[in-house]
Write an enzyme that holds these catalytic residues in place. Sequence first.
Site, PDB file in Angstrom:
ATOM      1  N   GLY A  87       6.683   4.049   2.378  1.00 53.92           N
ATOM      2  CA  GLY A  87       7.802   4.952   2.231  1.00 53.92           C
ATOM      3  C   GLY A  87       8.539   5.347   3.499  1.00 53.92           C
ATOM      4  O   GLY A  87       9.552   6.046   3.425  1.00 53.92           O
ATOM      5  N   GLY A  88       8.067   4.922   4.656  1.00 49.73           N
ATOM      6  CA  GLY A  88       8.731   5.317   5.893  1.00 49.73           C
ATOM      7  C   GLY A  88      10.176   4.853   5.976  1.00 49.73           C
ATOM      8  O   GLY A  88      11.081   5.636   6.291  1.00 49.73           O
ATOM      9  N   LYS A  89      10.409   3.583   5.688  1.00 49.95           N
ATOM     10  CA  LYS A  89      11.777   3.063   5.744  1.00 49.95           C
ATOM     11  C   LYS A  89      12.635   3.653   4.633  1.00 49.95           C
ATOM     12  O   LYS A  89      13.845   3.837   4.793  1.00 49.95           O
ATOM     13  CB  LYS A  89      11.769   1.535   5.668  1.00 49.95           C
ATOM     14  N   ARG A 112       0.292   2.312  -5.363  1.00 50.87           N
ATOM     15  CA  ARG A 112       1.174   2.439  -4.200  1.00 50.87           C
ATOM     16  C   ARG A 112       2.461   3.183  -4.563  1.00 50.87           C
ATOM     17  O   ARG A 112       3.016   3.918  -3.752  1.00 50.87           O
ATOM     18  CB  ARG A 112       1.490   1.058  -3.620  1.00 50.87           C
ATOM     19  N   ASP A 138       8.079  -5.664 -10.415  1.00 52.53           N
ATOM     20  CA  ASP A 138       7.905  -6.806  -9.535  1.00 52.53           C
ATOM     21  C   ASP A 138       9.280  -7.167  -8.967  1.00 52.53           C
ATOM     22  O   ASP A 138      10.167  -7.594  -9.699  1.00 52.53           O
ATOM     23  CB  ASP A 138       7.317  -7.978 -10.322  1.00 52.53           C
ATOM     24  N   GLY A 139       9.451  -6.985  -7.671  1.00 49.23           N
ATOM     25  CA  GLY A 139      10.748  -7.207  -7.049  1.00 49.23           C
ATOM     26  C   GLY A 139      11.281  -8.615  -7.226  1.00 49.23           C
ATOM     27  O   GLY A 139      12.497  -8.829  -7.266  1.00 49.23           O
ATOM     28  N   ASP A 156      11.774  -5.008   2.933  1.00 55.20           N
ATOM     29  CA  ASP A 156      10.698  -5.038   3.917  1.00 55.20           C
ATOM     30  C   ASP A 156       9.550  -5.795   3.261  1.00 55.20           C
ATOM     31  O   ASP A 156       8.699  -5.214   2.603  1.00 55.20           O
ATOM     32  CB  ASP A 156      10.295  -3.610   4.286  1.00 55.20           C
ATOM     33  N   CYS A 209       6.783  -7.582   9.312  1.00 54.53           N
ATOM     34  CA  CYS A 209       6.026  -7.265  10.526  1.00 54.53           C
ATOM     35  C   CYS A 209       5.273  -8.509  10.995  1.00 54.53           C
ATOM     36  O   CYS A 209       4.228  -8.408  11.645  1.00 54.53           O
ATOM     37  CB  CYS A 209       5.086  -6.093  10.311  1.00 54.53           C
TER      38      CYS A 209
END
Length: 286
Positions: A87-89, A112, A138-139, A156, A209
């Site tokens: 959740g940071g972004k 999650r 599901d993206g 991300d 990342c």
Amino acid sequence: MNERSDMRKDRGVQKLSGRAGFESYYSVLYGERWPKLKEALSGDVRYAAWNAGGKEPYFLDAASVLAASSLPLSGAHTVLDLCAAPGGKTLVLASLMEEDAQLVANERSRERCRRLKRVLENCLPETVFARVKTNLSDGAKMCLDENARFDRILLDAPCSSERHVFTDAKYLAEWTPSRIKTSAIAQWALLSSAYRMLNPEGCILYSTCALAPAENDGVVERLLKKFDSAKIVLDVISLERQRLLPFCDTLFPEAEKTKYGFHVLPDVQNGAGPIYFSLIQKTEKQ
């Protein structure tokens, strides 16, 4: 290179495994830089505090703030964070989006997704949280919904996450190059789905990342070959830093240019990263 030598090369790559294989694989990719980069991977992460105005701040890699804030949100009414947890972004997007914009924070894992919602509830002011919807899907399949269309998308993507592998003895012992190949396949499914959901003239910020180019520029290049309407926006990190100051006063890391994007690497950025990001625009009128 002939077919026989290709086969020998493939067999050689597949024999790489565990710590020794990891070392060998990435030392080839990064050459003389690898020892210092490897040392940085096991060091402290350069965190930034993002204060969105909720009950508490959220701490995330300073390079993640740089990446998320590189998605231009001016004029965007519908925003999607396709793989939003933890959740940071998402907090960065929610803080920077315009007052009439709506944000969908999607996650395919039920657990999650629950944790994501708690982060958003705790870290966002109520007025902003009211314009953020958490979604469980599901993206890679979201594009099948004809109503799922957005002006801006942050992807991300889950990746092979070498920093976490290198600092976990169990994962390092199990490492093989197939981890990279498997990740790239999943990333392509997500990026192609995201592109199909993007409105004309909209933008996607693709991020990982990962250290391996196959998961970064390699995935973006595949999109460019598949869709003639996809265009790389090269000035992605030309940001107005002043707009970030109410939320985060950290000194942001510098990003290195790659073929299609930017890479923040911890050996030269005081522990920030690794974070890769690329801004893609859909130019086709539909």
